[in-house]
Design an enzyme around this catalytic site. Structure first.
Site, PDB file in Angstrom:
ATOM      1  N   ASP A 197       6.386  -1.462  13.405  1.00 23.81           N
ATOM      2  CA  ASP A 197       6.116  -0.688  14.442  1.00 23.81           C
ATOM      3  C   ASP A 197       4.822   0.320  14.526  1.00 23.81           C
ATOM      4  OD1 ASP A 197       8.681  -1.569  15.788  1.00 23.81           O
ATOM      5  OD2 ASP A 197       9.793  -0.374  14.877  1.00 23.81           O
TER       6      ASP A 197
ATOM      7  N   GLY B 189      10.047   2.747   5.336  1.00 24.14           N
ATOM      8  CA  GLY B 189       9.618   3.585   6.438  1.00 24.14           C
ATOM      9  C   GLY B 189       9.955   5.173   6.348  1.00 24.14           C
ATOM     10  N   ASP B 190      10.150   5.558   7.449  1.00 25.52           N
ATOM     11  CA  ASP B 190      10.525   6.859   7.658  1.00 25.52           C
ATOM     12  C   ASP B 190      11.515   7.277   6.922  1.00 25.52           C
ATOM     13  OD1 ASP B 190      10.099   9.419   8.992  1.00 25.52           O
ATOM     14  OD2 ASP B 190      12.248   9.089   9.850  1.00 25.52           O
TER      15      ASP B 190
ATOM     16  N   GLY C 272      -3.345 -10.395  27.771  1.00 24.29           N
ATOM     17  CA  GLY C 272      -3.890 -10.098  29.026  1.00 24.29           C
ATOM     18  C   GLY C 272      -2.461 -10.005  30.123  1.00 24.29           C
TER      19      GLY C 272
ATOM     20  N   GLN D  26       9.480 -11.764  15.177  1.00 25.20           N
ATOM     21  CA  GLN D  26       8.566 -10.967  14.624  1.00 25.20           C
ATOM     22  C   GLN D  26       8.257 -10.221  13.436  1.00 25.20           C
ATOM     23  OE1 GLN D  26       7.904  -8.202  18.588  1.00 25.20           O
ATOM     24  NE2 GLN D  26       9.996  -9.246  18.563  1.00 25.20           N
TER      25      GLN D  26
ATOM     26  N   ARG E 169      19.860  -1.130   3.624  1.00 22.72           N
ATOM     27  CA  ARG E 169      20.113   0.299   3.700  1.00 22.72           C
ATOM     28  C   ARG E 169      21.242   0.816   2.966  1.00 22.72           C
ATOM     29  NH1 ARG E 169      18.150  -1.505   8.995  1.00 22.72           N
ATOM     30  NH2 ARG E 169      16.208  -0.547   9.254  1.00 22.72           N
TER      31      ARG E 169
HETATM   32  P1  ADP Z   1      13.382   3.002   7.062  1.00 27.40           P
HETATM   33  O1  ADP Z   1      12.878   3.354   5.705  1.00 27.40           O
HETATM   34  O2  ADP Z   1      12.898   1.381   7.576  1.00 27.40           O
HETATM   35  O3  ADP Z   1      12.924   3.986   8.308  1.00 27.40           O
HETATM   36  P2  ADP Z   1      16.213   3.674   6.964  1.00 27.40           P
HETATM   37  O4  ADP Z   1      15.965   4.929   8.135  1.00 27.40           O
HETATM   38  O5  ADP Z   1      17.320   2.910   7.446  1.00 27.40           O
HETATM   39  O6  ADP Z   1      14.667   2.530   6.935  1.00 27.40           O
HETATM   40  O7  ADP Z   1      16.302   4.319   5.744  1.00 27.40           O
HETATM   41  C1  ADP Z   1      16.533   3.638   4.616  1.00 27.40           C
HETATM   42  C2  ADP Z   1      17.345   4.139   3.522  1.00 27.40           C
HETATM   43  O8  ADP Z   1      16.719   5.348   2.885  1.00 27.40           O
HETATM   44  C3  ADP Z   1      18.781   4.713   4.041  1.00 27.40           C
HETATM   45  O9  ADP Z   1      19.774   3.697   4.004  1.00 27.40           O
HETATM   46  C4  ADP Z   1      19.109   5.698   3.022  1.00 27.40           C
HETATM   47  O10 ADP Z   1      19.626   5.151   1.991  1.00 27.40           O
HETATM   48  C5  ADP Z   1      17.830   6.346   2.873  1.00 27.40           C
HETATM   49  N1  ADP Z   1      17.516   7.496   3.493  1.00 27.40           N
HETATM   50  C6  ADP Z   1      17.360   7.612   4.771  1.00 27.40           C
HETATM   51  N2  ADP Z   1      17.212   8.879   5.193  1.00 27.40           N
HETATM   52  C7  ADP Z   1      17.644   9.437   4.159  1.00 27.40           C
HETATM   53  C8  ADP Z   1      18.030  11.068   3.897  1.00 27.40           C
HETATM   54  N3  ADP Z   1      17.736  12.013   4.932  1.00 27.40           N
HETATM   55  N4  ADP Z   1      18.268  11.397   2.746  1.00 27.40           N
HETATM   56  C9  ADP Z   1      18.633  10.524   1.610  1.00 27.40           C
HETATM   57  N5  ADP Z   1      18.462   9.041   1.827  1.00 27.40           N
HETATM   58  C10 ADP Z   1      17.941   8.852   3.062  1.00 27.40           C
END
Ligand code: ADP
Length: 322
Positions: A128, A102-103, A186, A254, A72
């Site tokens: 997830d 991810g998101d 189950g 997991q 991160r």
């Molecule tokens: P995931 O991709 O698994 O959802 P995170 O939510 O921790 O994981 O996001 C991963 C990295 O993406 C963050 O540590 C950050 O560097 C970058 N990131 C997340 N949200 C934003 C955002 N709104 N603007 C810029 N970079 C972002």
């Protein structure tokens, strides 16, 4: 496009290596060069790059985790950080990116591409299965099967001792792993954050189940379940019934281990689709799978709607534990 960069970011998921291998080999197949960016946005800002050739991704399809590591990166949240990242990419001659994450990773990518001239294609790596716009995310199938294997093992000991087990699986905001592993294993009941299961009703059913000759029970709880996770639910359950119980938290187990065939194939198809998309000049899209076909979905579509598992399955769990 001559040279592309590839990175993993956010939470790791089994199958990421299959996607890395596929991106590298598809790009090389089409005559492009591939640069692995270590530890996501953190490595991008630091210029932590390593060239990938076809052989450097040998033997990784069967391994969980990610050879590119993941991290991160709070620095990427600032414009200054993203500018630094872009300068590093320019210096390395990287003209397009594949982001596996991810998101949050895609939110970052979306901002990055709107500020700087660099196309990004995303591949969802998330155990997830909570990304809207794709039927399956990379790593979900493996995580479900690991949880299922654990449930099967716990069932053996639960049955031998006439015990009730509360098994906590991953899923802070999503109950998909709990629902799938619970139905397949189950389970007598499943608790997920998307649905408010009535603890009293479940407790009553478990007691009644005992009367019907059910000597053991498995209750699967998603970690993000509002009532407070497996320990808390089990404690309340004991208060209601007086029955003894055991709790098992599966946790990070997991995330590890060899990806299933499904995740290896999804990773491979996603990697190839991502390279194709970059070659066709696409950007700001996530590779998804819908009804078995690979699709490209705008990043923005992902966070406009929340993906909810089929709550009708809770009824199936109940019916199957009659
Ligand atoms: P995931 O991709 O698994 O959802 P995170 O939510 O921790 O994981 O996001 C991963 C990295 O993406 C963050 O540590 C950050 O560097 C970058 N990131 C997340 N949200 C934003 C955002 N709104 N603007 C810029 N970079 C972002």
């Amino acid at each position: 496009m001559k040279r592309i960069g590839l990175f993993c970011s956010g939470g790791d998921a089994p199958g990421m290596n299959a996607a890395i291998r596929a991106v590298a080999r598809a790009a090389i197949f089409h005559g492009m060069e591939v640069v692995g960016i270590m530890r996501g946005y953190k490595g991008m800002i630091a210029g932590s790059f390593r060239p990938l050739d076809a052989r450097s991704v040998s033997g990784i399809i069967s391994h969980g985790g990610t050879i590119l590591r993941t991290a991160r990166c709070p620095e990427f949240l600032s414009y200054k950080g993203r500018k630094k990242a872009f300068e590093q990419l320019r210096k390395a001659g990287i003209e397009g990116l594949v982001a596996i994450g991810g998101d949050g990773t895609f939110r970052g990518a979306h901002r990055f591409t709107s500020e700087f001239d660099i196309p990004v294609i995303g591949i969802t790596g998330s155990i997830d299965n909570d990304c809207f716009g794709t039927d399956y995310t990379l790593g979900f199938d493996t995580a479900v099967n690991i949880a299922l294997d654990a449930i099967d093992r716990l069932r053996d000991t639960a049955a031998s001792h006439d015990r009730i087990f509360f098994v906590e699986v991953m899923g802070r905001r999503s109950g998909a792993i709990a629902l799938w592993s619970g139905l397949a294993g189950g389970a007598e009941a499943v608790f997920i954050p998307e649905s408010r299961e009535n603890l009293r009703a479940v407790a009553r059913e478990l007691v009644e189940g005992r009367r019907r000759g059910k000597t053991s029970a498995i209750v699967v709880v998603a970690e993000g379940e509002e009532a407070g996770g497996a320990f808390e639910i089990a404690r309340k359950f004991k208060g209601l019934t007086g029955l003894d119980y055991r709790v098992t938290i599966l946790g990070h187990i997991q995330r590890g281990g060899s990806p299933t065939a499904f995740d290896r194939i999804l990773g491979t198809r996603s990697g190839v689709a991502a390279v194709e998309a970059l070659r066709r000049g696409k950007k700001n899209l996530m590779v998804g799978v819908r009804d078995g076909k690979m699709v490209l979905v705008p990043f923005s579509r992902m966070w406009n709607r929340r993906k909810v598992p089929d709550l009708g399955w809770l009824g199936l769990v109940k019916m199957m534990s009659v």
